[in-house]
Design a protein around this motif. Structure first.
Motif, PDB file in Angstrom:
ATOM      1  N   GLU A   1       0.445  -1.363  -0.182  1.00  0.00           N
ATOM      2  CA  GLU A   1       0.170  -0.439   0.000  1.00  0.00           C
ATOM      3  C   GLU A   1       0.784   1.479   0.381  1.00  0.00           C
ATOM      4  OE1 GLU A   1      -2.530  -0.109   3.164  1.00  0.00           O
ATOM      5  OE2 GLU A   1      -3.702  -1.952   2.773  1.00  0.00           O
ATOM      6  N   ALA A   2       1.688   1.189   1.068  1.00  0.00           N
ATOM      7  CA  ALA A   2       2.904   2.640   1.099  1.00  0.00           C
ATOM      8  C   ALA A   2       3.660   2.974  -0.277  1.00  0.00           C
ATOM      9  CB  ALA A   2       3.841   1.960   2.167  1.00  0.00           C
ATOM     10  N   GLY A   3       4.178   1.634  -1.493  1.00  0.00           N
ATOM     11  CA  GLY A   3       4.541   1.818  -1.998  1.00  0.00           C
ATOM     12  C   GLY A   3       6.102   2.011  -2.542  1.00  0.00           C
ATOM     13  N   MET A   4       6.644   3.430  -1.734  1.00  0.00           N
ATOM     14  CA  MET A   4       7.349   3.469  -2.141  1.00  0.00           C
ATOM     15  C   MET A   4       8.011   2.865  -0.658  1.00  0.00           C
ATOM     16  SD  MET A   4      10.926   4.326  -3.590  1.00  0.00           S
ATOM     17  CE  MET A   4       9.535   4.709  -5.583  1.00  0.00           C
ATOM     18  N   LEU A   5       9.376   3.157  -0.728  1.00  0.00           N
ATOM     19  CA  LEU A   5       9.910   2.392   0.916  1.00  0.00           C
ATOM     20  C   LEU A   5      11.377   3.104   0.593  1.00  0.00           C
ATOM     21  CD1 LEU A   5       9.260  -1.359   1.267  1.00  0.00           C
ATOM     22  CD2 LEU A   5       7.873   0.292   1.891  1.00  0.00           C
TER      23      LEU A   5
ATOM     24  N   LEU B   1      19.636   7.361   3.465  1.00  0.00           N
ATOM     25  CA  LEU B   1      18.151   6.647   3.067  1.00  0.00           C
ATOM     26  C   LEU B   1      17.967   6.804   1.794  1.00  0.00           C
ATOM     27  CD1 LEU B   1      16.267   9.450   5.571  1.00  0.00           C
ATOM     28  CD2 LEU B   1      16.094   6.480   5.487  1.00  0.00           C
ATOM     29  N   ARG B   2      17.599   6.526   0.947  1.00  0.00           N
ATOM     30  CA  ARG B   2      17.383   6.102  -0.341  1.00  0.00           C
ATOM     31  C   ARG B   2      15.977   5.183  -0.437  1.00  0.00           C
ATOM     32  NH1 ARG B   2      20.793   3.377   2.562  1.00  0.00           N
ATOM     33  NH2 ARG B   2      22.518   3.549   1.022  1.00  0.00           N
ATOM     34  N   PRO B   3      15.655   5.569  -1.539  1.00  0.00           N
ATOM     35  CA  PRO B   3      13.880   4.893  -2.133  1.00  0.00           C
ATOM     36  C   PRO B   3      13.718   3.751  -2.308  1.00  0.00           C
ATOM     37  CG  PRO B   3      14.172   6.792  -3.246  1.00  0.00           C
ATOM     38  CD  PRO B   3      15.288   6.817  -2.883  1.00  0.00           C
ATOM     39  N   ILE B   4      13.314   2.555  -2.447  1.00  0.00           N
ATOM     40  CA  ILE B   4      13.918   1.606  -2.740  1.00  0.00           C
ATOM     41  C   ILE B   4      11.789   1.021  -3.317  1.00  0.00           C
ATOM     42  CG2 ILE B   4      14.168  -1.201  -2.821  1.00  0.00           C
ATOM     43  CD1 ILE B   4      16.504   0.567  -2.413  1.00  0.00           C
ATOM     44  N   GLY B   5      11.851   0.713  -3.788  1.00  0.00           N
ATOM     45  CA  GLY B   5      10.250   0.514  -4.402  1.00  0.00           C
ATOM     46  C   GLY B   5      10.375  -1.071  -4.744  1.00  0.00           C
TER      47      GLY B   5
ATOM     48  N   ASP C   1      26.904   1.147  -2.650  1.00  0.00           N
ATOM     49  CA  ASP C   1      26.400   1.700  -1.663  1.00  0.00           C
ATOM     50  C   ASP C   1      25.596   1.525  -0.494  1.00  0.00           C
ATOM     51  OD1 ASP C   1      29.475   3.603  -2.948  1.00  0.00           O
ATOM     52  OD2 ASP C   1      28.117   5.032  -2.489  1.00  0.00           O
ATOM     53  N   PHE C   2      24.842   1.341  -1.032  1.00  0.00           N
ATOM     54  CA  PHE C   2      23.584   0.198  -0.190  1.00  0.00           C
ATOM     55  C   PHE C   2      24.646  -0.495  -0.263  1.00  0.00           C
ATOM     56  CE2 PHE C   2      19.573  -1.940  -0.098  1.00  0.00           C
ATOM     57  CZ  PHE C   2      18.942  -1.300   0.682  1.00  0.00           C
ATOM     58  N   TYR C   3      24.566  -2.489  -0.127  1.00  0.00           N
ATOM     59  CA  TYR C   3      24.806  -3.473  -0.211  1.00  0.00           C
ATOM     60  C   TYR C   3      26.778  -2.751   0.828  1.00  0.00           C
ATOM     61  CZ  TYR C   3      27.311  -7.445  -0.691  1.00  0.00           C
ATOM     62  OH  TYR C   3      27.396  -8.859  -0.593  1.00  0.00           O
ATOM     63  N   ASN C   4      27.552  -2.470   0.377  1.00  0.00           N
ATOM     64  CA  ASN C   4      28.543  -1.794   1.442  1.00  0.00           C
ATOM     65  C   ASN C   4      27.737  -1.544   2.461  1.00  0.00           C
ATOM     66  OD1 ASN C   4      30.610  -3.198  -1.051  1.00  0.00           O
ATOM     67  ND2 ASN C   4      30.262  -1.261  -1.754  1.00  0.00           N
ATOM     68  N   GLN C   5      27.099  -0.939   2.670  1.00  0.00           N
ATOM     69  CA  GLN C   5      27.144  -0.388   3.966  1.00  0.00           C
ATOM     70  C   GLN C   5      26.066  -1.399   4.978  1.00  0.00           C
ATOM     71  OE1 GLN C   5      24.661   3.451   2.788  1.00  0.00           O
ATOM     72  NE2 GLN C   5      26.684   3.830   1.691  1.00  0.00           N
ATOM     73  N   MET C   6      25.459  -2.052   3.761  1.00  0.00           N
ATOM     74  CA  MET C   6      24.746  -3.277   5.116  1.00  0.00           C
ATOM     75  C   MET C   6      26.011  -4.577   5.025  1.00  0.00           C
ATOM     76  SD  MET C   6      21.429  -3.664   3.174  1.00  0.00           S
ATOM     77  CE  MET C   6      21.376  -4.512   1.419  1.00  0.00           C
TER      78      MET C   6
ATOM     79  N   ILE D   1      19.546  -2.122  10.062  1.00  0.00           N
ATOM     80  CA  ILE D   1      18.621  -1.582   9.036  1.00  0.00           C
ATOM     81  C   ILE D   1      16.720  -0.850   9.741  1.00  0.00           C
ATOM     82  CG2 ILE D   1      18.077  -3.440   7.771  1.00  0.00           C
ATOM     83  CD1 ILE D   1      18.754  -2.208   5.177  1.00  0.00           C
ATOM     84  N   GLU D   2      17.053   0.532   9.271  1.00  0.00           N
ATOM     85  CA  GLU D   2      15.697   0.411   8.860  1.00  0.00           C
ATOM     86  C   GLU D   2      15.215   0.602   7.505  1.00  0.00           C
ATOM     87  OE1 GLU D   2      12.686   2.643  12.492  1.00  0.00           O
ATOM     88  OE2 GLU D   2      14.732   3.061  12.966  1.00  0.00           O
ATOM     89  N   VAL D   3      13.441   0.147   7.980  1.00  0.00           N
ATOM     90  CA  VAL D   3      12.887   0.587   6.755  1.00  0.00           C
ATOM     91  C   VAL D   3      11.003   1.511   7.152  1.00  0.00           C
ATOM     92  CG1 VAL D   3      11.296  -0.483   4.611  1.00  0.00           C
ATOM     93  CG2 VAL D   3      13.797  -1.639   5.456  1.00  0.00           C
TER      94      VAL D   3
END
Length: 137
Positions: free
Chosen positions: A13-17, A29-33, A51-56, A62-64
């Motif tokens: 329902e939210a669409g973009m996370l 922060l980054r948007p993930i659909g 970068d996202f992968y390397n940060q994780m 992590i928080e969504v």
């Protein structure tokens, strides 16, 4: 309907996370659909050169966050990368969102499937928690 299905439905329902990680001790922060649910687990995909992968990899916390109507979701825990040796999950991801395959070519590296483990999901309003779920897997 399972608790995880309720959380997944809210994400849909939210669409973009928006995913929060840390880089150089600063929030990013980054948007993930994209997300998908298979066998009662919520999966996400990124490229292993991003970068996202390397940060994780460096910090698995992590928080969504996603918003729908007057409520928002906080879904947080630790990243768990899935081996997916037979590529079953990534094939299902590409079936669900065909443009994802093109998005994850070239500079982004190989597609990497992950989920959030030891997770807590909170459906909230601006005045407090409406529902809370704990997922220990």
């Amino acid at each position: 309907m399972s608790s995880r299905s309720e959380v997944y439905d809210f994400m849909e329902e939210a669409g973009m996370l928006f995913f929060a990680t840390v880089k150089d001790n600063k929030p990013k922060l980054r948007p993930i659909g994209f997300r998908m649910m298979e066998d009662e687990q919520i999966y996400f995909v990124t490229g292993n050169k991003k970068d996202f992968y390397n940060q994780m990899v460096k910090n698995s916390n992590i928080e969504v966050v996603g918003q729908s109507g007057g409520k928002f979701l906080r879904y947080y825990g630790h990243v768990a990368f899935d081996e997916d040796e037979d590529k079953t999950l990534i094939k299902k991801a590409f079936e669900k969102m065909p443009m994802l395959e093109k998005m994850l070519q070239g500079k982004t590296g190989q597609p990497q499937v992950f989920h959030i483990t030891k997770a807590t999901a909170e459906i909230r309003t601006h005045t407090g928690i409406v529902k809370s779920y704990n997922f220990l897997d």
